[in-house]
Scaffold this motif. Structure first.
Motif, PDB file in Angstrom:
ATOM      1  N   TYR A  22      29.878  72.366  72.692  1.00  0.00           N
ATOM      2  CA  TYR A  22      31.097  73.280  72.592  1.00  0.00           C
ATOM      3  C   TYR A  22      31.506  73.713  71.371  1.00  0.00           C
ATOM      4  O   TYR A  22      32.013  74.972  71.229  1.00  0.00           O
ATOM      5  CB  TYR A  22      32.478  72.417  73.047  1.00  0.00           C
ATOM      6  N   TYR A  23      30.939  73.237  70.171  1.00  0.00           N
ATOM      7  CA  TYR A  23      31.188  73.749  68.932  1.00  0.00           C
ATOM      8  C   TYR A  23      30.015  74.215  68.256  1.00  0.00           C
ATOM      9  O   TYR A  23      30.110  74.755  67.007  1.00  0.00           O
ATOM     10  CB  TYR A  23      31.802  72.860  68.116  1.00  0.00           C
ATOM     11  N   SER A 108      37.379  76.729  72.794  1.00  0.00           N
ATOM     12  CA  SER A 108      35.746  76.998  72.459  1.00  0.00           C
ATOM     13  C   SER A 108      35.292  77.578  73.730  1.00  0.00           C
ATOM     14  O   SER A 108      34.327  78.642  73.676  1.00  0.00           O
ATOM     15  CB  SER A 108      35.014  75.505  72.153  1.00  0.00           C
ATOM     16  N   GLN A 112      33.632  81.404  74.292  1.00  0.00           N
ATOM     17  CA  GLN A 112      32.313  81.410  74.672  1.00  0.00           C
ATOM     18  C   GLN A 112      32.108  82.335  75.907  1.00  0.00           C
ATOM     19  O   GLN A 112      30.939  82.884  76.095  1.00  0.00           O
ATOM     20  CB  GLN A 112      31.584  80.110  75.190  1.00  0.00           C
TER      21      GLN A 112
END
Length: 190
Positions: A22-23, A108, A112
Motif C-alpha cells: 500500500y505504501y 493509499s 493509487q
C-alpha cells in the motif's frame, strides 16, 4: 514472553506487508521480513504465513471493513478447517493493525486508483456579445468559456481554457449522455 514476541513479529509482518503493497516502500522486501522477523521458519512456512496475511489484508482493505464487518470476517476465518483458518493471535494482530492503519490504507488505495493528472477545478461562463464599439450587433451568438485546472499531487497546476459555440456545447452534452448511457448499461448488467 514467547507470545508477546510472536505478537510483535506478526504485527511487524502486517506492517511490512502494508509498506510493500500500500505504501510503495521499495526498501522493505519479503526476504527482509523473513530474515528479520521469522528467521527460524523454513522458506515454505514463511511463504505460507506471508501469503495468508497478505491475502487477508487485501480482503479487509478492498472491502474497507468497519469494526463490525472485520469482527464477522475474522470470526469466519477462525472457523475454517484444514489449517487455512487464522489463530486467535492472528485475529488480534489483524484487528489491531486495521484499527490503526485503516485510514492510511484507504487513502493509499484511493491515491493509487486516481488518474494523473487529475481535474482539480473547473470554472465556466457564457459570454454574449451585445454590440461592438460602433454600436453594431454581430451574429456570433453565445460563447461558453471553460477553464480546467489540471495537476498532479504536490505539483503546480496547469490551466486549460476552452471556448465552445452552441453547436460544440451540444456535441459535448451528447457525448456525456452517451457515456452515462454506457455506464448505466454496465451497472444494470451486473
Amino acid at each position: 514472553m514467547a507470545d508477546v514476541e510472536a505478537a510483535k513479529s506478526l504485527s511487524s509482518l502486517l506492517n511490512g506487508i502494508a509498506q510493500i503493497v500500500y505504501y510503495n516502500n521499495s526498501e522493505i522486501t519479503e526476504e527482509l521480513l523473513k530474515n528479520e522477523l521469522y528467521s527460524d521458519l523454513s522458506q515454505e512456512e514463511f511463504k505460507a504465513l506471508h501469503e495468508k496475511m497478505k491475502s487477508l489484508l487485501k480482503s479487509i482493505a478492498t472491502a474497507d471493513m468497519d469494526h463490525a464487518q472485520l469482527e464477522a470476517f475474522l470470526t469466519a476465518q477462525t472457523k475454517k478447517q484444514g489449517g487455512s483458518g487464522v489463530s486467535a493471535e492472528q485475529t488480534a494482530a489483524l484487528s489491531r493493525f486495521w484499527k490503526n492503519q485503516r485510514v492510511r490504507v484507504r487513502e493509499s488505495l484511493l491515491a493509487q486508483s486516481r488518474w494523473e493528472p487529475s481535474l482539480k477545478a473547473l470554472s465556466w461562463r457564457v459570454d454574449l456579445q451585445a454590440a461592438n464599439s460602433r454600436g453594431e450587433t454581430t451574429d456570433s451568438g453565445p460563447v461558453a468559456l471553460v477553464e480546467l485546472e489540471l495537476g498532479k499531487a504536490g505539483q503546480d497546476s496547469e490551466f486549460l481554457c476552452l471556448e465552445f459555440d452552441e453547436a460544440k456545447v451540444n456535441q459535448v452534452l451528447k457525448k456525456m449522455a452517451d457515456i452515462q448511457e454506457s455506464i448505466d448499461r454496465i451497472v444494470h448488467r451486473t
